[in-house]
Design a protein around this motif. Structure first.
Motif, PDB file in Angstrom:
ATOM      1  N   TYR A   1       0.811  -1.222   0.000  1.00 34.19           N
ATOM      2  CA  TYR A   1       0.000   0.000   0.000  1.00 34.19           C
ATOM      3  C   TYR A   1       0.849   1.280   0.000  1.00 34.19           C
ATOM      4  O   TYR A   1       0.292   2.377  -0.006  1.00 34.19           O
ATOM      5  CB  TYR A   1      -0.901   0.031   1.236  1.00 34.19           C
ATOM      6  N   ALA A   2       2.175   1.146  -0.023  1.00 34.29           N
ATOM      7  CA  ALA A   2       3.063   2.297   0.204  1.00 34.29           C
ATOM      8  C   ALA A   2       2.816   3.451  -0.757  1.00 34.29           C
ATOM      9  O   ALA A   2       2.907   4.623  -0.368  1.00 34.29           O
ATOM     10  CB  ALA A   2       4.515   1.850   0.131  1.00 34.29           C
ATOM     11  N   ASN A   3       2.510   3.166  -2.010  1.00 33.47           N
ATOM     12  CA  ASN A   3       2.390   4.221  -3.019  1.00 33.47           C
ATOM     13  C   ASN A   3       0.957   4.473  -3.455  1.00 33.47           C
ATOM     14  O   ASN A   3       0.724   5.053  -4.514  1.00 33.47           O
ATOM     15  CB  ASN A   3       3.252   3.865  -4.237  1.00 33.47           C
ATOM     16  N   VAL A   4       0.010   4.050  -2.628  1.00 33.40           N
ATOM     17  CA  VAL A   4      -1.407   4.228  -2.963  1.00 33.40           C
ATOM     18  C   VAL A   4      -1.973   5.407  -2.194  1.00 33.40           C
ATOM     19  O   VAL A   4      -1.853   5.464  -0.963  1.00 33.40           O
ATOM     20  CB  VAL A   4      -2.213   2.954  -2.635  1.00 33.40           C
ATOM     21  N   GLY A   5      -2.573   6.358  -2.897  1.00 30.07           N
ATOM     22  CA  GLY A   5      -3.183   7.504  -2.244  1.00 30.07           C
ATOM     23  C   GLY A   5      -4.485   7.129  -1.571  1.00 30.07           C
ATOM     24  O   GLY A   5      -5.213   6.244  -2.045  1.00 30.07           O
ATOM     25  N   PRO A   6      -4.840   7.796  -0.462  1.00 35.25           N
ATOM     26  CA  PRO A   6      -6.053   7.436   0.273  1.00 35.25           C
ATOM     27  C   PRO A   6      -7.344   7.712  -0.497  1.00 35.25           C
ATOM     28  O   PRO A   6      -8.377   7.128  -0.174  1.00 35.25           O
ATOM     29  CB  PRO A   6      -5.964   8.310   1.532  1.00 35.25           C
ATOM     30  N   GLY A   7      -7.283   8.571  -1.509  1.00 37.08           N
ATOM     31  CA  GLY A   7      -8.492   8.869  -2.273  1.00 37.08           C
ATOM     32  C   GLY A   7      -8.644   8.041  -3.529  1.00 37.08           C
ATOM     33  O   GLY A   7      -9.630   8.183  -4.257  1.00 37.08           O
ATOM     34  N   ASP A   8      -7.691   7.163  -3.804  1.00 36.69           N
ATOM     35  CA  ASP A   8      -7.701   6.370  -5.036  1.00 36.69           C
ATOM     36  C   ASP A   8      -8.349   5.015  -4.760  1.00 36.69           C
ATOM     37  O   ASP A   8      -7.676   4.025  -4.482  1.00 36.69           O
ATOM     38  CB  ASP A   8      -6.273   6.198  -5.545  1.00 36.69           C
ATOM     39  N   GLU A   9      -9.680   4.976  -4.840  1.00 34.91           N
ATOM     40  CA  GLU A   9     -10.395   3.739  -4.509  1.00 34.91           C
ATOM     41  C   GLU A   9     -10.020   2.604  -5.439  1.00 34.91           C
ATOM     42  O   GLU A   9      -9.911   1.448  -5.013  1.00 34.91           O
ATOM     43  CB  GLU A   9     -11.908   3.980  -4.543  1.00 34.91           C
ATOM     44  N   ALA A  10      -9.825   2.909  -6.732  1.00 36.21           N
ATOM     45  CA  ALA A  10      -9.485   1.850  -7.686  1.00 36.21           C
ATOM     46  C   ALA A  10      -8.157   1.210  -7.327  1.00 36.21           C
ATOM     47  O   ALA A  10      -8.008  -0.026  -7.371  1.00 36.21           O
ATOM     48  CB  ALA A  10      -9.447   2.414  -9.102  1.00 36.21           C
ATOM     49  N   ALA A  11      -7.170   2.025  -6.949  1.00 35.34           N
ATOM     50  CA  ALA A  11      -5.866   1.479  -6.581  1.00 35.34           C
ATOM     51  C   ALA A  11      -5.940   0.715  -5.264  1.00 35.34           C
ATOM     52  O   ALA A  11      -5.319  -0.345  -5.111  1.00 35.34           O
ATOM     53  CB  ALA A  11      -4.837   2.600  -6.484  1.00 35.34           C
ATOM     54  N   LEU A  12      -6.691   1.243  -4.289  1.00 36.98           N
ATOM     55  CA  LEU A  12      -6.855   0.530  -3.020  1.00 36.98           C
ATOM     56  C   LEU A  12      -7.498  -0.833  -3.254  1.00 36.98           C
ATOM     57  O   LEU A  12      -7.085  -1.837  -2.664  1.00 36.98           O
ATOM     58  CB  LEU A  12      -7.709   1.356  -2.056  1.00 36.98           C
ATOM     59  N   ALA A  13      -8.516  -0.866  -4.123  1.00 34.12           N
ATOM     60  CA  ALA A  13      -9.189  -2.131  -4.421  1.00 34.12           C
ATOM     61  C   ALA A  13      -8.242  -3.101  -5.109  1.00 34.12           C
ATOM     62  O   ALA A  13      -8.203  -4.298  -4.780  1.00 34.12           O
ATOM     63  CB  ALA A  13     -10.419  -1.878  -5.287  1.00 34.12           C
ATOM     64  N   ALA A  14      -7.450  -2.593  -6.070  1.00 32.47           N
ATOM     65  CA  ALA A  14      -6.541  -3.473  -6.809  1.00 32.47           C
ATOM     66  C   ALA A  14      -5.485  -4.065  -5.887  1.00 32.47           C
ATOM     67  O   ALA A  14      -5.166  -5.265  -5.976  1.00 32.47           O
ATOM     68  CB  ALA A  14      -5.882  -2.688  -7.945  1.00 32.47           C
ATOM     69  N   VAL A  15      -4.925  -3.247  -4.990  1.00 27.64           N
ATOM     70  CA  VAL A  15      -3.906  -3.749  -4.058  1.00 27.64           C
ATOM     71  C   VAL A  15      -4.515  -4.773  -3.114  1.00 27.64           C
ATOM     72  O   VAL A  15      -3.929  -5.838  -2.853  1.00 27.64           O
ATOM     73  CB  VAL A  15      -3.280  -2.587  -3.274  1.00 27.64           C
ATOM     74  N   THR A  16      -5.710  -4.484  -2.594  1.00 26.04           N
ATOM     75  CA  THR A  16      -6.362  -5.411  -1.653  1.00 26.04           C
ATOM     76  C   THR A  16      -6.652  -6.745  -2.317  1.00 26.04           C
ATOM     77  O   THR A  16      -6.386  -7.818  -1.747  1.00 26.04           O
ATOM     78  CB  THR A  16      -7.659  -4.790  -1.116  1.00 26.04           C
ATOM     79  N   GLU A  17      -7.178  -6.697  -3.533  1.00 20.23           N
ATOM     80  CA  GLU A  17      -7.452  -7.937  -4.268  1.00 20.23           C
ATOM     81  C   GLU A  17      -6.160  -8.698  -4.554  1.00 20.23           C
ATOM     82  O   GLU A  17      -6.105  -9.932  -4.444  1.00 20.23           O
ATOM     83  CB  GLU A  17      -8.183  -7.609  -5.569  1.00 20.23           C
ATOM     84  N   GLY A  18      -5.096  -7.949  -4.910  1.00 19.99           N
ATOM     85  CA  GLY A  18      -3.818  -8.592  -5.186  1.00 19.99           C
ATOM     86  C   GLY A  18      -3.236  -9.279  -3.965  1.00 19.99           C
ATOM     87  O   GLY A  18      -2.650 -10.363  -4.075  1.00 19.99           O
ATOM     88  N   LEU A  19      -3.398  -8.668  -2.795  1.00 21.14           N
ATOM     89  CA  LEU A  19      -2.882  -9.272  -1.564  1.00 21.14           C
ATOM     90  C   LEU A  19      -3.652 -10.536  -1.202  1.00 21.14           C
ATOM     91  O   LEU A  19      -3.076 -11.503  -0.697  1.00 21.14           O
ATOM     92  CB  LEU A  19      -2.925  -8.264  -0.422  1.00 21.14           C
ATOM     93  N   ILE A  20      -4.955 -10.536  -1.439  1.00 23.52           N
ATOM     94  CA  ILE A  20      -5.743 -11.746  -1.183  1.00 23.52           C
ATOM     95  C   ILE A  20      -5.269 -12.880  -2.094  1.00 23.52           C
ATOM     96  O   ILE A  20      -5.101 -14.033  -1.654  1.00 23.52           O
ATOM     97  CB  ILE A  20      -7.245 -11.457  -1.369  1.00 23.52           C
ATOM     98  N   GLU A  21      -5.026 -12.569  -3.369  1.00 22.16           N
ATOM     99  CA  GLU A  21      -4.503 -13.580  -4.290  1.00 22.16           C
ATOM    100  C   GLU A  21      -3.121 -14.062  -3.837  1.00 22.16           C
ATOM    101  O   GLU A  21      -2.807 -15.258  -3.901  1.00 22.16           O
ATOM    102  CB  GLU A  21      -4.421 -12.998  -5.704  1.00 22.16           C
ATOM    103  N   GLN A  22      -2.295 -13.134  -3.375  1.00 25.38           N
ATOM    104  CA  GLN A  22      -0.955 -13.492  -2.896  1.00 25.38           C
ATOM    105  C   GLN A  22      -1.038 -14.397  -1.671  1.00 25.38           C
ATOM    106  O   GLN A  22      -0.284 -15.372  -1.544  1.00 25.38           O
ATOM    107  CB  GLN A  22      -0.185 -12.217  -2.560  1.00 25.38           C
ATOM    108  N   ASP A  23      -1.954 -14.085  -0.748  1.00 24.97           N
ATOM    109  CA  ASP A  23      -2.159 -14.933   0.431  1.00 24.97           C
ATOM    110  C   ASP A  23      -2.474 -16.362   0.028  1.00 24.97           C
ATOM    111  O   ASP A  23      -1.897 -17.328   0.552  1.00 24.97           O
ATOM    112  CB  ASP A  23      -3.311 -14.390   1.280  1.00 24.97           C
ATOM    113  N   MET A  24      -3.413 -16.503  -0.892  1.00 23.12           N
ATOM    114  CA  MET A  24      -3.837 -17.846  -1.306  1.00 23.12           C
ATOM    115  C   MET A  24      -2.710 -18.575  -2.019  1.00 23.12           C
ATOM    116  O   MET A  24      -2.520 -19.786  -1.846  1.00 23.12           O
ATOM    117  CB  MET A  24      -5.087 -17.748  -2.173  1.00 23.12           C
ATOM    118  N   ALA A  25      -1.921 -17.844  -2.828  1.00 23.78           N
ATOM    119  CA  ALA A  25      -0.795 -18.462  -3.525  1.00 23.78           C
ATOM    120  C   ALA A  25       0.264 -18.951  -2.540  1.00 23.78           C
ATOM    121  O   ALA A  25       0.981 -19.929  -2.817  1.00 23.78           O
ATOM    122  CB  ALA A  25      -0.182 -17.463  -4.503  1.00 23.78           C
TER     123      ALA A  25
END
Length: 343
Positions: free
Chosen positions: A222-246
């Motif tokens: 999340y280091a480079n994600v702005g707090p107002g960028d919902e699309a980026a926050l969603a993409a990072v969160t989804e990516g971390l869930i995929e990473q967890d499962m992997a």
């Protein structure tokens, strides 16, 4: 302006998602207010999804029904929402939920419980409530800060200096809860307070989300994600869930982000000064609501027997038909002085 992102996954090993979450935002005369809650049904117990959904439903109702008058009273008296009064209200609500869930279990021959992590953000401040081992983090300026304290045997060992925080992530003691809602004779939630600053991202997540990543993995993502960028926050969160499962995570995975971007001008909704009747603090429009519902798109009413006002996650079937995996991902609870209570 508050940005809200929430994601939940049943994961790769379980047939039922026992996590529940909500995020609600309301525009008020005191600025925007946001409530986020993440609950993780106690693994290894039947109907953990019912327990977690019941708690989330009750806090959603509290936000829309009870917060307006409580907040208005504080603003009129001091110009600020009384967060200690919020904590007192939450303590009472959790005590009631603990009794209701416990009684439901006795009546239906089921053992069910849930963790709870909830945060209310308003006027540049927050109040955080904690039962169990879901976590709340602050992400800001490329740094990460854990705001909550895990209530597990592993966390106790870390506090005593006999285990590192990294070791605790995968230690067997990390699956032994000191508290959960519905399994205690007397529940003692912990509350903390702090500043909620513009630029912060407040992250609430279950243990299935953070266990494989650790604090550093979450911080870097999340280091480079702005707090107002919902699309980026969603993409990072989804990516971390995929990473967890992997990486082999077996549990359900849930995360909710509140991004605190520049605030808009507040909307004035108070009535005339000196009005006898309490005035609603919420704007005329309905508050923005985000719910998870992995089993069904609509809220499900479990009826009077279960006693929730409403539940947000429908179980996949009756209690005896629900398949729950146990083993490394199973969770135990310690009930008031009786020693380990294992599923």
């Amino acid at each position: 302006m508050l940005s809200v992102v929430g994601r939940s996954s049943v994961g790769t090993h379980k047939s039922v998602n026992q996590d529940s979450w909500c995020a609600l935002v309301a525009t008020t005369s005191a600025g925007e207010m946001a409530l986020a809650v993440v609950c993780d049904g106690v693994g290894g117990l039947s109907s953990g999804e019912l327990a977690s959904a019941t708690v989330v439903g009750a806090f959603s109702d509290w936000f829309e029904r009870d917060l307006p008058s409580l907040a208005a009273a504080g603003v009129r008296a001091t110009g600020r929402v009384d967060l200690s009064a919020v904590a007192a209200a939450w303590s009472s609500l959790l005590a009631d939920l603990n009794l209701r869930i416990s009684e439901y279990g006795r009546q239906h021959g089921a053992r069910l419980g849930t963790t709870f992590t909830g945060i209310l953000v308003c006027q540049g401040r927050y109040v955080l409530g904690q039962v169990g081992d879901c976590r709340a983090y602050r992400l800001a300026g490329g740094a990460i800060e854990q705001l909550s304290e895990d209530q597990t045997l592993a966390a106790r060992a870390v506090a005593e200096g006999t285990m590192t925080k990294e070791q605790a992530l995968h230690a067997p003691q990390g699956s032994v809860l000191l508290q959960s809602v519905g399994t205690q004779r007397e529940l003692r939630p912990e509350f903390s307070y702090g500043e909620a600053r513009t630029g912060d991202v407040l992250l609430l997540c279950c243990d299935g989300f953070y266990r494989q990543l650790g604090d550093e993995g979450i911080r870097a993502a999340y280091a480079n994600v702005g707090p107002g960028d919902e699309a980026a926050l969603a993409a990072v969160t989804e990516g971390l869930i995929e990473q967890d499962m992997a990486r082999g995570e077996k549990d359900n995975l849930t995360a909710v982000c509140l991004g605190l971007a520049d605030a808009d001008e507040p909307t004035t909704v108070f009535g005339p000064e000196g009005a006898d009747q309490p005035t609603t603090l919420l704007d005329a429009d309905e508050p923005t609501t985000v719910f998870s519902s992995p089993a069904d798109d609509e809220p499900t009413d479990f009826g009077a027997a279960a006693s929730p006002a409403h539940a947000l996650v429908a179980p996949s079937g009756p209690d005896d038909a629900t398949t729950l995996l146990t083993g490394d991902e199973s969770t135990s609870s310690l009930e008031g002085g009786d020693g380990p209570w294992r599923a």
